[in-house]
Design a protein around this motif. Structure first.
Motif, PDB file in Angstrom:
ATOM      1  N   ALA A 161       0.881  -1.051   0.096  1.00 36.47           N
ATOM      2  CA  ALA A 161       0.233  -0.139  -0.147  1.00 36.47           C
ATOM      3  C   ALA A 161       0.868   1.129   0.022  1.00 36.47           C
ATOM      4  O   ALA A 161       0.494   1.998  -0.599  1.00 36.47           O
ATOM      5  N   LEU A 162       2.160   1.345   0.710  1.00 32.12           N
ATOM      6  CA  LEU A 162       2.770   2.388   0.865  1.00 32.12           C
ATOM      7  C   LEU A 162       3.571   2.587  -0.547  1.00 32.12           C
ATOM      8  O   LEU A 162       3.673   3.801  -1.050  1.00 32.12           O
ATOM      9  N   ILE A 163       3.890   1.482  -1.377  1.00 25.60           N
ATOM     10  CA  ILE A 163       4.555   1.722  -2.664  1.00 25.60           C
ATOM     11  C   ILE A 163       3.277   2.164  -3.734  1.00 25.60           C
ATOM     12  O   ILE A 163       3.764   3.357  -4.329  1.00 25.60           O
ATOM     13  N   LEU A 164       2.320   1.849  -3.550  1.00 27.44           N
ATOM     14  CA  LEU A 164       1.258   2.194  -4.521  1.00 27.44           C
ATOM     15  C   LEU A 164       0.664   3.841  -4.069  1.00 27.44           C
ATOM     16  O   LEU A 164       0.589   4.522  -5.026  1.00 27.44           O
ATOM     17  N   GLY A 165       0.798   3.736  -2.774  1.00 25.16           N
ATOM     18  CA  GLY A 165       0.531   5.280  -2.469  1.00 25.16           C
ATOM     19  C   GLY A 165       1.539   6.444  -2.715  1.00 25.16           C
ATOM     20  O   GLY A 165       1.159   7.498  -3.313  1.00 25.16           O
ATOM     21  N   GLY A 166       2.776   5.826  -2.677  1.00 26.46           N
ATOM     22  CA  GLY A 166       3.894   6.813  -3.068  1.00 26.46           C
ATOM     23  C   GLY A 166       3.726   7.014  -4.614  1.00 26.46           C
ATOM     24  O   GLY A 166       4.148   8.079  -5.216  1.00 26.46           O
ATOM     25  N   TRP A 167       3.556   6.036  -5.613  1.00 25.95           N
ATOM     26  CA  TRP A 167       3.319   6.233  -6.889  1.00 25.95           C
ATOM     27  C   TRP A 167       2.156   7.112  -7.176  1.00 25.95           C
ATOM     28  O   TRP A 167       2.408   8.208  -7.943  1.00 25.95           O
ATOM     29  N   THR A 168       1.029   6.884  -6.594  1.00 26.13           N
ATOM     30  CA  THR A 168      -0.339   7.865  -6.827  1.00 26.13           C
ATOM     31  C   THR A 168       0.399   9.443  -6.414  1.00 26.13           C
ATOM     32  O   THR A 168      -0.157  10.209  -7.234  1.00 26.13           O
ATOM     33  N   LEU A 169       1.338   9.575  -5.390  1.00 24.69           N
ATOM     34  CA  LEU A 169       1.380  11.113  -4.915  1.00 24.69           C
ATOM     35  C   LEU A 169       2.392  11.624  -5.753  1.00 24.69           C
ATOM     36  O   LEU A 169       2.328  12.730  -6.129  1.00 24.69           O
ATOM     37  N   ARG A 190      -8.594  -9.520   4.045  1.00 23.20           N
ATOM     38  CA  ARG A 190      -8.949  -8.164   4.589  1.00 23.20           C
ATOM     39  C   ARG A 190      -7.890  -7.232   3.902  1.00 23.20           C
ATOM     40  O   ARG A 190      -8.353  -6.216   3.335  1.00 23.20           O
ATOM     41  N   LEU A 191      -6.632  -7.365   4.035  1.00 21.18           N
ATOM     42  CA  LEU A 191      -5.635  -6.594   3.555  1.00 21.18           C
ATOM     43  C   LEU A 191      -5.837  -6.452   1.999  1.00 21.18           C
ATOM     44  O   LEU A 191      -5.558  -5.398   1.352  1.00 21.18           O
ATOM     45  N   LEU A 192      -5.856  -7.442   1.285  1.00 19.05           N
ATOM     46  CA  LEU A 192      -5.767  -7.597  -0.095  1.00 19.05           C
ATOM     47  C   LEU A 192      -6.999  -6.768  -0.732  1.00 19.05           C
ATOM     48  O   LEU A 192      -7.036  -6.065  -1.632  1.00 19.05           O
ATOM     49  N   LEU A 193      -8.491  -6.993   0.164  1.00 21.30           N
ATOM     50  CA  LEU A 193      -9.306  -6.171  -0.447  1.00 21.30           C
ATOM     51  C   LEU A 193      -9.178  -4.734  -0.137  1.00 21.30           C
ATOM     52  O   LEU A 193      -9.600  -3.804  -0.901  1.00 21.30           O
ATOM     53  N   LEU A 194      -8.598  -4.177   1.042  1.00 22.16           N
ATOM     54  CA  LEU A 194      -8.198  -2.878   1.177  1.00 22.16           C
ATOM     55  C   LEU A 194      -7.345  -2.486   0.069  1.00 22.16           C
ATOM     56  O   LEU A 194      -7.412  -1.255  -0.636  1.00 22.16           O
ATOM     57  N   LEU A 195      -6.320  -3.231  -0.620  1.00 18.96           N
ATOM     58  CA  LEU A 195      -5.309  -2.879  -1.458  1.00 18.96           C
ATOM     59  C   LEU A 195      -6.021  -2.644  -2.751  1.00 18.96           C
ATOM     60  O   LEU A 195      -5.992  -1.783  -3.747  1.00 18.96           O
ATOM     61  N   LEU A 196      -7.033  -3.760  -3.062  1.00 20.67           N
ATOM     62  CA  LEU A 196      -7.946  -3.625  -4.399  1.00 20.67           C
ATOM     63  C   LEU A 196      -8.896  -2.482  -4.361  1.00 20.67           C
ATOM     64  O   LEU A 196      -9.027  -1.939  -5.455  1.00 20.67           O
ATOM     65  N   SER A 197      -9.335  -1.918  -3.138  1.00 24.69           N
ATOM     66  CA  SER A 197      -9.837  -0.770  -3.370  1.00 24.69           C
ATOM     67  C   SER A 197      -8.953   0.453  -3.742  1.00 24.69           C
ATOM     68  O   SER A 197      -9.890   1.565  -4.112  1.00 24.69           O
ATOM     69  N   LEU A 198      -7.960   0.387  -3.772  1.00 29.51           N
ATOM     70  CA  LEU A 198      -7.107   1.429  -4.002  1.00 29.51           C
ATOM     71  C   LEU A 198      -7.318   1.622  -5.581  1.00 29.51           C
ATOM     72  O   LEU A 198      -7.076   2.598  -6.329  1.00 29.51           O
TER      73      LEU A 198
END
Length: 491
Positions: free
Chosen positions: A41-49, A422-430
């Motif tokens: 999630a941190l990697i994907l969040g960094g990419w989005t930022l 739970r975590l994978l679904l939260l990641l998928l919601s990104l």
């Protein structure tokens, strides 16, 4: 800024969940497990930022960190479980945390007298289950020892011995311990004290019929709205309400068949269960679903698996023809920025692998890379059937999918699978914001599932394969269509 707050809330929620559900069964520091889980999630969040939401991250950046972190999480979790612990601080097994079986009502008395311990020990032959110690609790007796035969034979022998010695005073539960050693739990069988008439009156057909008719009315009203009937026209001409029947009958067929699958399978295993109860809702979808209640223990993991998987599979069998027919009668429209997974007026079929395949089968060459679908009311009912199937197959806690992985892998492994899901679904919601609500709902579903009476005997290979196929069905429903397959299908 939105991404920052989402990552922050996700991090807090993940840490609290780990602290509550994992800290007691592994010595690995919670912060380390949290960091491993949050890395994708941190990697994907960094990419989005850095690059914004307009430029999606490459698939390599999504897939490989997720796989590596999940593997690392599993290794760290298992390492923590194998680390020796202080006996005074050692956490209790699942049954020790909740020794009262869900179908056994609490009783304010000691379940067995100290003078009866010799009788109890005689129920455990050394050649079947060599008993080491007996723990007395206010409402349960926990018997720990070493199994010396197959789990099926051990459970049946001990159960027969207890019933011969104590009659129907106890429910005998055979459960896995976190240390890998199975143990027995005896809880008071309060159901046995009730009269046969009380035991039979577990369902109310009148209430079930009333809720069925009420839900038919509310879903028909919502279906009429979906069909484009204005409230003013409906008030002047009530016969226009009939235009909502295709949606109502389709959706109720999916939900009803799902619950009947559970009900009939429970009856096959002689599990006392209520009739399906629908939940009417005058807004949104017209219903909040349906449910049955089981009022007697599930005998073994085979029954747990069969009862759990029967619902989603039965509902899916009804969903497929409804969805195909509905898509064939739907309208293909130009794709727009508003097209997505939860927009029935401009559904993007590429939001789901299975939906894309079915849409291409139903619409053929009409469906192109620039197409969305304006769903027919029956197609909306079929599409909701897919959503219901996927939500129920989520391998978390007391959902059908949670029961399935519990039956396949055991209760302790199901805890880990539920946490990862739970975590994978939260990641998928990104990637697909439509799943965010699902991810939030899963956070409030307890991970610990109810044990079967014989919760140790494993499934056969056929059921294991069927369970893996059910998980594969979940994956093809929730994951978006890869671009390579979309190019192959020309959509």
């Amino acid at each position: 800024m939105t991404t920052f707050w989402f990552i922050l809330l996700l991090g807090i929620a993940t840490y609290l969940i780990l602290q509550r559900s994992i800290a007691e069964i592994t010595q690995t520091p919670v912060w380390l497990l949290w960091l491993v889980l949050m890395t994708p999630a941190l990697i994907l969040g960094g990419w989005t930022l850095i690059y914004g939401t307009e430029q999606p991250p490459p698939s390599v950046l999504v897939i490989w960190p997720s796989l590596i972190c999940l593997l690392l999480y599993w290794l760290l979790f298992q390492w923590g479980r194998s680390t020796p612990k202080n006996p005074q601080n050692q956490p209790q097994d699942i049954a020790s945390q909740s020794v009262i079986h869900p179908t056994a009502e609490p009783v304010p008395v000691r379940p067995i007298e100290p003078t009866e311990e010799t009788q109890l020990r005689n129920c455990f032959p050394w050649s079947v289950y060599y008993i080491h110690n007996i723990e007395y609790r206010p409402q349960a007796v926990i018997c720990r020892g070493q199994i010396r035969t197959t789990p099926t034979e051990a459970y049946q022998r001990i159960k027969d011995n207890v019933e011969a010695e104590f009659g129907d005073r106890f429910l005998v539960i055979f459960q896995e311990g976190f240390n890998g050693k199975p143990f027995f739990v005896l809880v008071p069988n309060t159901q046995a004290a009730k009269t046969s008439r009380e035991r039979e009156q577990i369902t109310r057909p009148g209430l079930a019929l009333f809720l069925l008719l009420a839900t038919l009315l509310t879903t028909t009203i919502v279906g009429a709205s979906i069909a484009g009937v204005e409230p003013e026209k409906l008030a002047s001409d009530p016969s226009m309400l009939l235009q909502g029947l295709p949606y109502a009958l389709g959706l109720m067929a999916v939900l009803g068949t799902h619950e009947l699958g559970h009900y009939l399978t429970a009856r096959y295993y002689k599990i006392r269960a209520t009739l399906p109860y629908f939940i009417p809702l005058p807004v949104f979808l017209g219903t909040f679903g349906a449910f049955i209640q089981m009022r007697s223990p599930i005998p073994h993991r085979k029954a747990l698996f069969d009862v759990s998987i029967a619902g989603p599979l039965a509902g899916f069998v009804i969903t497929l023809p409804l969805l195909i027919w509905g898509l064939m009668n739907s309208q293909v429209v130009a794709i727009s920025e508003q097209a997505g997974l939860l927009n029935p007026e401009a559904l993007n079929p590429k939001s789901s692998i299975l939906l894309a395949l079915i849409s291409k089968l139903a619409l053929g060459s009409q469906l192109t890379a620039t197409s969305a679908i304006n769903l027919h009311p029956v197609a909306i009912a079929g599409f909701l059937g897919l959503i219901v199937t996927a939500l129920n197959l989520m391998p978390v806690g007391q959902l059908d999918g949670g029961h399935i992985v519990h039956a396949m892998f055991g209760q302790k492994t199901a805890l880990v699978i539920g946490q990862i899901s739970r975590l994978l679904l939260l990641l998928l919601s990104l990637v697909q914001s439509g799943f965010l609500l699902w991810a939030i709902i899963l956070l409030f579903i307890p991970l610990i599932d109810e044990p079967a009476l014989n919760d140790v005997t494993e499934l056969d290979n056929k059921r294991d394969i069927l369970g893996l196929m059910a998980m594969a069905l979940l994956i093809v429903i929730v994951l978006p269509l890869p671009q390579a397959i979309a190019n192959l299908l020309q959509i």
